[in-house]
Write a protein that holds these residues in place. Structure first.
Motif, PDB file in Angstrom:
ATOM      1  N   SER A  24       0.848  -1.185   0.000  1.00 51.31           N
ATOM      2  CA  SER A  24       0.000   0.000   0.000  1.00 51.31           C
ATOM      3  C   SER A  24       0.883   1.234   0.000  1.00 51.31           C
ATOM      4  CB  SER A  24      -0.924   0.002   1.220  1.00 51.31           C
ATOM      5  OG  SER A  24      -0.171   0.010   2.421  1.00 51.31           O
ATOM      6  N   GLY A  25       0.294   2.364  -0.382  1.00 58.36           N
ATOM      7  CA  GLY A  25       1.009   3.625  -0.297  1.00 58.36           C
ATOM      8  C   GLY A  25       1.900   3.947  -1.471  1.00 58.36           C
ATOM      9  N   GLY A  26       1.790   3.204  -2.543  1.00 55.87           N
ATOM     10  CA  GLY A  26       2.601   3.483  -3.712  1.00 55.87           C
ATOM     11  C   GLY A  26       2.016   2.818  -4.934  1.00 55.87           C
ATOM     12  N   ILE A  27       2.657   3.038  -6.070  1.00 56.04           N
ATOM     13  CA  ILE A  27       2.220   2.378  -7.299  1.00 56.04           C
ATOM     14  C   ILE A  27       2.959   1.050  -7.362  1.00 56.04           C
ATOM     15  CG2 ILE A  27       2.084   2.544  -9.795  1.00 56.04           C
ATOM     16  CD1 ILE A  27       2.167   5.585  -9.470  1.00 56.04           C
ATOM     17  N   PHE A  28       2.294  -0.006  -6.926  1.00 51.76           N
ATOM     18  CA  PHE A  28       2.947  -1.294  -6.741  1.00 51.76           C
ATOM     19  C   PHE A  28       3.618  -1.782  -8.016  1.00 51.76           C
ATOM     20  CE2 PHE A  28       4.044  -5.065  -4.746  1.00 51.76           C
ATOM     21  CZ  PHE A  28       3.573  -6.180  -5.425  1.00 51.76           C
ATOM     22  N   SER A  29       2.983  -1.530  -9.150  1.00 49.28           N
ATOM     23  CA  SER A  29       3.517  -2.019 -10.420  1.00 49.28           C
ATOM     24  C   SER A  29       4.834  -1.352 -10.799  1.00 49.28           C
ATOM     25  CB  SER A  29       2.498  -1.828 -11.535  1.00 49.28           C
ATOM     26  OG  SER A  29       2.166  -0.455 -11.666  1.00 49.28           O
ATOM     27  N   ALA A  30       5.214  -0.304 -10.080  1.00 45.64           N
ATOM     28  CA  ALA A  30       6.472   0.392 -10.358  1.00 45.64           C
ATOM     29  C   ALA A  30       7.646  -0.213  -9.593  1.00 45.64           C
ATOM     30  CB  ALA A  30       6.348   1.871 -10.010  1.00 45.64           C
ATOM     31  N   TYR A  31       7.374  -1.242  -8.789  1.00 48.62           N
ATOM     32  CA  TYR A  31       8.396  -1.814  -7.931  1.00 48.62           C
ATOM     33  C   TYR A  31       8.670  -3.267  -8.261  1.00 48.62           C
ATOM     34  CZ  TYR A  31       7.814   2.316  -5.044  1.00 48.62           C
ATOM     35  OH  TYR A  31       7.780   3.605  -4.601  1.00 48.62           O
ATOM     36  N   VAL A  32       9.921  -3.622  -8.197  1.00 48.70           N
ATOM     37  CA  VAL A  32      10.305  -5.024  -8.142  1.00 48.70           C
ATOM     38  C   VAL A  32       9.936  -5.520  -6.743  1.00 48.70           C
ATOM     39  CG1 VAL A  32      12.222  -6.650  -8.255  1.00 48.70           C
ATOM     40  CG2 VAL A  32      12.215  -4.607  -9.700  1.00 48.70           C
ATOM     41  N   ALA A  33       9.404  -6.729  -6.642  1.00 49.87           N
ATOM     42  CA  ALA A  33       9.002  -7.277  -5.351  1.00 49.87           C
ATOM     43  C   ALA A  33       9.677  -8.623  -5.124  1.00 49.87           C
ATOM     44  CB  ALA A  33       7.488  -7.426  -5.291  1.00 49.87           C
ATOM     45  N   GLY A  34       9.908  -8.925  -3.871  1.00 50.93           N
ATOM     46  CA  GLY A  34      10.587 -10.185  -3.603  1.00 50.93           C
ATOM     47  C   GLY A  34      10.450 -10.641  -2.174  1.00 50.93           C
ATOM     48  N   TRP A  35      11.094 -11.775  -1.913  1.00 57.30           N
ATOM     49  CA  TRP A  35      11.078 -12.384  -0.590  1.00 57.30           C
ATOM     50  C   TRP A  35      12.499 -12.696  -0.143  1.00 57.30           C
ATOM     51  CZ3 TRP A  35       6.651 -12.906   2.220  1.00 57.30           C
ATOM     52  CH2 TRP A  35       5.443 -12.760   1.536  1.00 57.30           C
ATOM     53  N   ASN A  73      -0.719  -7.245  -9.773  1.00 58.26           N
ATOM     54  CA  ASN A  73      -0.630  -5.786  -9.616  1.00 58.26           C
ATOM     55  C   ASN A  73      -1.999  -5.147  -9.385  1.00 58.26           C
ATOM     56  OD1 ASN A  73       2.161  -5.765  -9.827  1.00 58.26           O
ATOM     57  ND2 ASN A  73       2.144  -5.410 -12.033  1.00 58.26           N
ATOM     58  N   ASP A  74      -3.058  -5.797  -9.850  1.00 54.36           N
ATOM     59  CA  ASP A  74      -4.401  -5.258  -9.595  1.00 54.36           C
ATOM     60  C   ASP A  74      -4.744  -5.335  -8.109  1.00 54.36           C
ATOM     61  OD1 ASP A  74      -5.765  -6.577 -12.701  1.00 54.36           O
ATOM     62  OD2 ASP A  74      -4.784  -4.664 -12.262  1.00 54.36           O
ATOM     63  N   LYS A  75      -4.182  -6.337  -7.436  1.00 49.25           N
ATOM     64  CA  LYS A  75      -4.436  -6.515  -6.008  1.00 49.25           C
ATOM     65  C   LYS A  75      -3.274  -6.008  -5.156  1.00 49.25           C
ATOM     66  CE  LYS A  75      -7.540 -10.483  -6.494  1.00 49.25           C
ATOM     67  NZ  LYS A  75      -7.824 -11.881  -6.080  1.00 49.25           N
ATOM     68  N   ASN A  76      -2.244  -5.449  -5.805  1.00 48.11           N
ATOM     69  CA  ASN A  76      -1.071  -4.940  -5.076  1.00 48.11           C
ATOM     70  C   ASN A  76      -0.488  -6.010  -4.148  1.00 48.11           C
ATOM     71  OD1 ASN A  76      -1.358  -2.466  -6.299  1.00 48.11           O
ATOM     72  ND2 ASN A  76      -2.435  -1.538  -4.575  1.00 48.11           N
ATOM     73  N   THR A  77      -0.374  -7.207  -4.658  1.00 48.78           N
ATOM     74  CA  THR A  77       0.047  -8.332  -3.827  1.00 48.78           C
ATOM     75  C   THR A  77       1.091  -9.172  -4.551  1.00 48.78           C
ATOM     76  OG1 THR A  77      -2.120  -8.404  -2.768  1.00 48.78           O
ATOM     77  CG2 THR A  77      -0.735 -10.347  -2.519  1.00 48.78           C
ATOM     78  N   VAL A  78       2.075  -9.631  -3.785  1.00 49.67           N
ATOM     79  CA  VAL A  78       3.063 -10.588  -4.288  1.00 49.67           C
ATOM     80  C   VAL A  78       2.935 -11.868  -3.462  1.00 49.67           C
ATOM     81  CG1 VAL A  78       4.902  -9.660  -2.813  1.00 49.67           C
ATOM     82  CG2 VAL A  78       5.492 -10.976  -4.862  1.00 49.67           C
ATOM     83  N   TYR A  79       3.114 -13.000  -4.119  1.00 52.29           N
ATOM     84  CA  TYR A  79       2.918 -14.299  -3.478  1.00 52.29           C
ATOM     85  C   TYR A  79       4.199 -15.120  -3.540  1.00 52.29           C
ATOM     86  CZ  TYR A  79      -1.905 -12.951  -4.477  1.00 52.29           C
ATOM     87  OH  TYR A  79      -3.090 -12.262  -4.553  1.00 52.29           O
ATOM     88  N   LEU A  80       4.311 -16.042  -2.589  1.00 50.07           N
ATOM     89  CA  LEU A  80       5.384 -17.026  -2.636  1.00 50.07           C
ATOM     90  C   LEU A  80       4.756 -18.389  -2.347  1.00 50.07           C
ATOM     91  CD1 LEU A  80       8.474 -17.377  -3.020  1.00 50.07           C
ATOM     92  CD2 LEU A  80       8.634 -17.433  -0.517  1.00 50.07           C
TER      93      LEU A  80
END
Length: 125
Positions: A24-35, A73-80
């Motif tokens: 939350s609080g940003g444009i999630f699709s603009a970020y690389v995401a990871g674990w 990206n529609d749900k602003n969520t990354v999964y593992l």
């Protein structure tokens, strides 16, 4: 960007578990995401990353073939998705995000801008 990880728990060896990280609080699709993960007495280590579009993924050798990272990206969520869990997978798992992916930096846990608080995964019989 604020990150909130969830989905951890206690499972037996060989079991599966899916972690989620809501941003939350940003444009999630603009970020690389990871674990990343950190076991007691050990340094934090890279687990997996997915680039902005979700079309490229990167994994640590120790989880390749067992773990799958994905994002919505529609749900602003990354999964593992973690399959065939082993006792050595026991750790606190942290989600992270950064505008840039540098394989050198991410695998060395260096210069990552945003971190969630972590969720505990324990694999034990």
């Amino acid at each position: 960007v604020q990150l909130q990880a969830s989905g951890g728990g206690l499972v037996q060896p060989g079991a599966s578990l899916t972690l989620s990280c809501a941003a939350s609080g940003g444009i999630f699709s603009a970020y690389v995401a990871g674990w990343f993960r950190q076991a007691p007495g050990k340094e934090r280590e890279f687990v997996a990353a997915v680039i902005w579009s979700g079309t490229l993924t990167y994994y640590a050798d120790s989880v390749k073939g067992r773990f799958t990272i994905s994002r919505n990206n529609d749900k602003n969520t990354v999964y593992l998705q973690m399959n065939n869990l082993k006792p050595e997978d026991t750790a606190k798992y942290y989600c992270a995000a950064d505008p840039v992916y540098s394989d050198y930096d991410w695998r060395r846990v260096y210069g990552i801008d945003y971190w969630g608080k972590g969720t505990q995964v324990t694999v034990s019989s």
